[in-house]
Design a protein around this motif. Structure first.
Motif, PDB file in Angstrom:
ATOM      1  N   LEU A   1     -10.337  49.333  29.759  1.00 55.23           N
ATOM      2  CA  LEU A   1      -9.632  49.195  28.478  1.00 55.23           C
ATOM      3  C   LEU A   1      -9.463  50.590  27.892  1.00 55.23           C
ATOM      4  CD1 LEU A   1     -11.740  46.193  27.151  1.00 55.23           C
ATOM      5  CD2 LEU A   1      -9.346  46.093  27.844  1.00 55.23           C
ATOM      6  N   PHE A   2      -8.375  50.806  27.163  1.00 55.94           N
ATOM      7  CA  PHE A   2      -8.154  52.132  26.580  1.00 55.94           C
ATOM      8  C   PHE A   2      -9.089  52.291  25.387  1.00 55.94           C
ATOM      9  CE2 PHE A   2      -3.968  50.904  28.428  1.00 55.94           C
ATOM     10  CZ  PHE A   2      -4.121  51.676  29.568  1.00 55.94           C
TER      11      PHE A   2
ATOM     12  N   MET B   1      -8.120  52.592  21.609  1.00 60.51           N
ATOM     13  CA  MET B   1      -7.326  51.527  20.975  1.00 60.51           C
ATOM     14  C   MET B   1      -8.197  50.300  20.745  1.00 60.51           C
ATOM     15  SD  MET B   1      -3.958  51.515  23.342  1.00 60.51           S
ATOM     16  CE  MET B   1      -2.943  52.957  23.594  1.00 60.51           C
TER      17      MET B   1
ATOM     18  N   GLU C   1      -4.566  46.260  20.246  1.00 60.68           N
ATOM     19  CA  GLU C   1      -3.627  47.323  20.649  1.00 60.68           C
ATOM     20  C   GLU C   1      -3.550  47.441  22.165  1.00 60.68           C
ATOM     21  OE1 GLU C   1      -3.995  50.315  16.791  1.00 60.68           O
ATOM     22  OE2 GLU C   1      -5.417  50.502  18.441  1.00 60.68           O
ATOM     23  N   ASN C   2      -4.707  47.242  22.838  1.00 54.97           N
ATOM     24  CA  ASN C   2      -4.699  47.245  24.296  1.00 54.97           C
ATOM     25  C   ASN C   2      -3.756  46.177  24.836  1.00 54.97           C
ATOM     26  OD1 ASN C   2      -6.673  48.821  26.226  1.00 54.97           O
ATOM     27  ND2 ASN C   2      -7.705  48.696  24.247  1.00 54.97           N
TER      28      ASN C   2
ATOM     29  N   LEU D   1       0.097  46.806  24.150  1.00 51.76           N
ATOM     30  CA  LEU D   1       0.709  47.999  24.734  1.00 51.76           C
ATOM     31  C   LEU D   1       1.884  47.682  25.656  1.00 51.76           C
ATOM     32  CD1 LEU D   1       0.520  51.054  24.918  1.00 51.76           C
ATOM     33  CD2 LEU D   1      -1.061  50.780  26.799  1.00 51.76           C
ATOM     34  N   SER D   2       1.657  46.813  26.643  1.00 46.41           N
ATOM     35  CA  SER D   2       2.759  46.549  27.576  1.00 46.41           C
ATOM     36  C   SER D   2       3.868  45.744  26.902  1.00 46.41           C
ATOM     37  CB  SER D   2       2.260  45.855  28.851  1.00 46.41           C
ATOM     38  OG  SER D   2       1.245  44.966  28.562  1.00 46.41           O
TER      39      SER D   2
ATOM     40  N   ARG E   1      -5.532  41.427  28.875  1.00 46.56           N
ATOM     41  CA  ARG E   1      -4.517  42.486  28.890  1.00 46.56           C
ATOM     42  C   ARG E   1      -3.658  42.398  30.146  1.00 46.56           C
ATOM     43  NH1 ARG E   1      -6.314  48.662  29.269  1.00 46.56           N
ATOM     44  NH2 ARG E   1      -6.690  47.983  31.402  1.00 46.56           N
TER      45      ARG E   1
END
Lengths: 257, 381
Positions: free
Chosen positions: A96-97, A100, A104-105, A108-109, A157
């Motif tokens: 996971l980022f 963020m 938000e993770n 993102l895409s 995600r």
């Protein structure tokens, strides 16, 4: 559950190597639409290497990997993107980022590839979190989640763009038996209800018995596949002593004896 | 209970040549990590001296044998098998025999074959050259990718992650302001002080102001700012991206179809391109203030100092320094991110990338500064 046996992934005469060091030598197999397909084997046999080639991170030293009929290694630009949108990947560490929030993770895409309104993106993300049992964690940072929750968030995600193939690298590694079993049930539920094809790399036997429709077993001594089939069949009826040994958790000397 | 005794005399070895021509080693006593060394050397000496076709180890006198002792017996087995000769170990107690049986000589001989032999000087030079060329190719490829992505970002401003740009701008610019100001102030101060002493002998102290402004605008302002930001931010970029690489976040981005260069590098390089020239302007200003402090102490007024500066400085000079700072910014952002994205795996990988980012950045900044010096000389700036 192999469905109508329509292959969605074809791995043809695939060889993987790091420099001169050949890890996997000339293997071929197919993954059928809608099944939970497990790649298993002992430590260092090349399971994750195969997975990383299947998702296009590495180029095969030889052979082809076709995702829904398209060669992922030979693709580039828009063609590569088209293939990548069909797949989702949940990494062993979650990946996971860290800068963020979980929401938000997930967004993102959606932000990158759709023209949905922010509200719609939020709703879709929240629904995915609900699917993996993480409602209420959307505003947390990844570091605030436990290992099992991070893996579930990574799965959510990976599903953000509703891919029809999900690749999971060691989803149960490092989890306690209860969390691991919950994750297995989640995979089964998603596979059955959303008809997602799962390609799972693992060597956790309880998980394999629970989720796998079909497995291939890799062995570093032959740098290839030593068995294919249903896990219970391999455990009980395999001709290969090493395969039976693996499934029955026996040490090598016991088999030799 | 076994006691830990550091007495190498607790073990012994004797040798004899039997009537059938075999060499017999009689090993007795305690074989542990303290006692085995001596026995090992003696045993190897005997075996190498006699090169027996058949080696017999009488181990009936061994009353204790740990990993070191087992290694000795295994080494003797290996030695004989490699030479295609025989070995027989007699009388080894059952519990030690079981330990020894866990190791198969064949596996170790095979493993040894796989170890590449020592390479000669030509091979080493060749491999190093190949590595350098591959590195160079990777650097050029990365540079091209960044340039293309920056160009794309200029044409498609909406593709840039402006939130990341602002966060990075704060880190690289706002947070570095105080240290850049301090360093440049001190550089101006020290330079003015050091130059004032010799210039006093010629009654040219007033021209210290000219020296300060020319040196700061053309050279030291951009250079010191770049060095400070390189130390702070190139290492931060490398560490951040390196950690993302180790945590598989870069792989995750790639498989989500998001190019790491566009997603991670462009906002950082853009932030550097914007903030470093601004910091350079402030660095110049604080360098001049440092010079002012010395000039005031020498008895010159503020007005005199400012007049002297304005007469000596030109816009071209200022611009020449700022152009340099833009190139430095590209180096700092690009090298920091490149080293981060090239992070390998392992505990020291992120540290290696960070060190590499700072060192490569510093060297490249100095190199490019030299190139600019030559270009400006020929342009008469």
């Amino acid at each position: 559950m192999s469905g109508d046996k329509e292959p969605i992934i074809r791995v043809e005469n695939f060889t993987a190597a790091y420099g001169d060091n050949v890890i996997i030598d000339n293997i071929s197999f197919e993954v059928y639409r809608g099944e939970v397909f497990v790649i298993l084997g002992g430590s260092g046999c090349g399971k994750s290497t195969v997975l990383k080639h299947m998702i296009g991170l590495y180029e095969p030293a030889a052979g082809k990997i076709l995702i829904d009929g398209e060669d992922i290694a030979a693709s580039s630009g828009e063609d590569r993107l088209k293939i990548l949108k069909k797949i989702g990947v949940a990494y062993q560490s979650g990946a996971l980022f860290g800068s963020m929030t979980i929401l938000e993770n997930l967004r993102l895409s959606l932000e990158e590839y759709t023209d949905l309104s922010p509200d719609a993106m939020d709703l879709i993300s929240l629904m995915k979190l609900k699917l993996v049992g993480l409602s209420g964690s959307e505003h947390k940072m990844p570091s605030e989640l436990s290992g099992g929750m991070q893996k579930r968030a990574a799965l959510a995600r990976a599903m953000a763009l509703d891919p029809f193939i999900l690749f999971l690298d060691e989803p149960s590694a490092g989890l306690d038996p209860i969390t691991s079993a919950e994750l297995d049930q989640l995979i089964l539920r998603l596979a059955r209800s959303l008809k997602i094809t799962f390609v799972v790399v693992t060597h956790e036997l309880p998980s394999i018995y629970t989720i796998a429709d079909r497995v291939i077993m890799l062995d570093k001594r032959v740098k290839g596949i030593v068995a294919t089939g249903k896990p219970q069949d391999l455990r009980d009826h395999s001709d290969n002593p090493w395969v039976r040994q693996f499934f029955n958790r026996e040490v090598e000397s016991e088999v030799a004896a | 209970m076994e006691s830990y005794v550091k007495d190498s005399n607790l073990s012994s070895i004797t040798s004899q040549v039997n009537s059938d021509g075999s060499l017999q080693l009689n090993i007795a006593g305690r074989l542990d990590s303290n006692t085995t060394g001596k026995i090992w050397r003696q045993a190897k000496n005997e075996v190498e001296k006699n090169s027996p076709r058949n080696l017999v180890i009488d181990a009936s006198g061994i009353n204790y044998c740990d990993g070191a002792g087992i290694a000795l017996l295994f080494e003797l087995q290996l030695h004989q098998q490699k030479a295609g000769k025989e070995i027989e170990i007699r009388g080894l107690a059952n519990e030690f025999q079981q330990l020894l049986d866990q190791f198969k000589a064949g596996e170790f001989i095979e493993a040894e074959v796989e170890v590449p032999g020592p390479s000669n000087i030509f091979e080493k030079v060749g491999r190093s050259t190949l590595d350098i060329l591959q590195d160079f190719k990777a650097n050029i490829s990365f540079l091209g990718e960044v340039m293309v992505s920056l160009f794309y970002a200029m044409l498609h401003p909406r593709s840039v992650r402006w939130k990341d740009f602002l966060i990075t701008s704060e880190l690289i610019g706002v947070n570095a302001f105080s240290i850049v100001a301090l360093v440049c102030f001190l550089i101006g101060l020290v330079m003015a002080f050091q130059s004032a002493i010799p210039m006093q002998q010629y009654g040219a102290q007033l021209f210290v102001a000219n020296l300060i402004v020319i040196a700061m605008f053309k050279e030291l302002g951009p250079l010191m700012t770049a060095w400070v930001v390189n130390g702070r931010s190139a290492s931060a970029f490398a560490a951040e991206l390196g950690t993302m690489k180790v945590n598989e976040e870069i792989d995750a981005l790639t498989t989500m179809g998001l190019e790491p260069v566009r997603f991670l590098v462009v906002p950082r390089v853009l932030a550097a391109l914007v903030m470093i020239p601004i910091l350079t302007i402030f660095g110049n200003l604080f360098g001049l203030i440092g010079g002012l402090v010395v000039m005031l102490s020498l008895g010159f007024s503020v007005v005199t100092y400012v007049n002297q500066i304005t007469s000596a400085a030109t816009y071209v000079m200022l611009l020449a320094g700022l152009i340099k700072s833009v190139v430095f910014a590209f180096i700092i952002g690009g090298v920091g991110c490149m080293e981060g994205l090239r992070t390998k795996t392992g505990a020291s990988a992120v540290g290696d990338s960070t060190t590499s980012a700072v060192v490569v950045g510093l060297v490249m900044i100095i190199f490019v500064d030299g190139v600019f010096g030559v270009i400006y000389y020929f342009l008469g700036i």
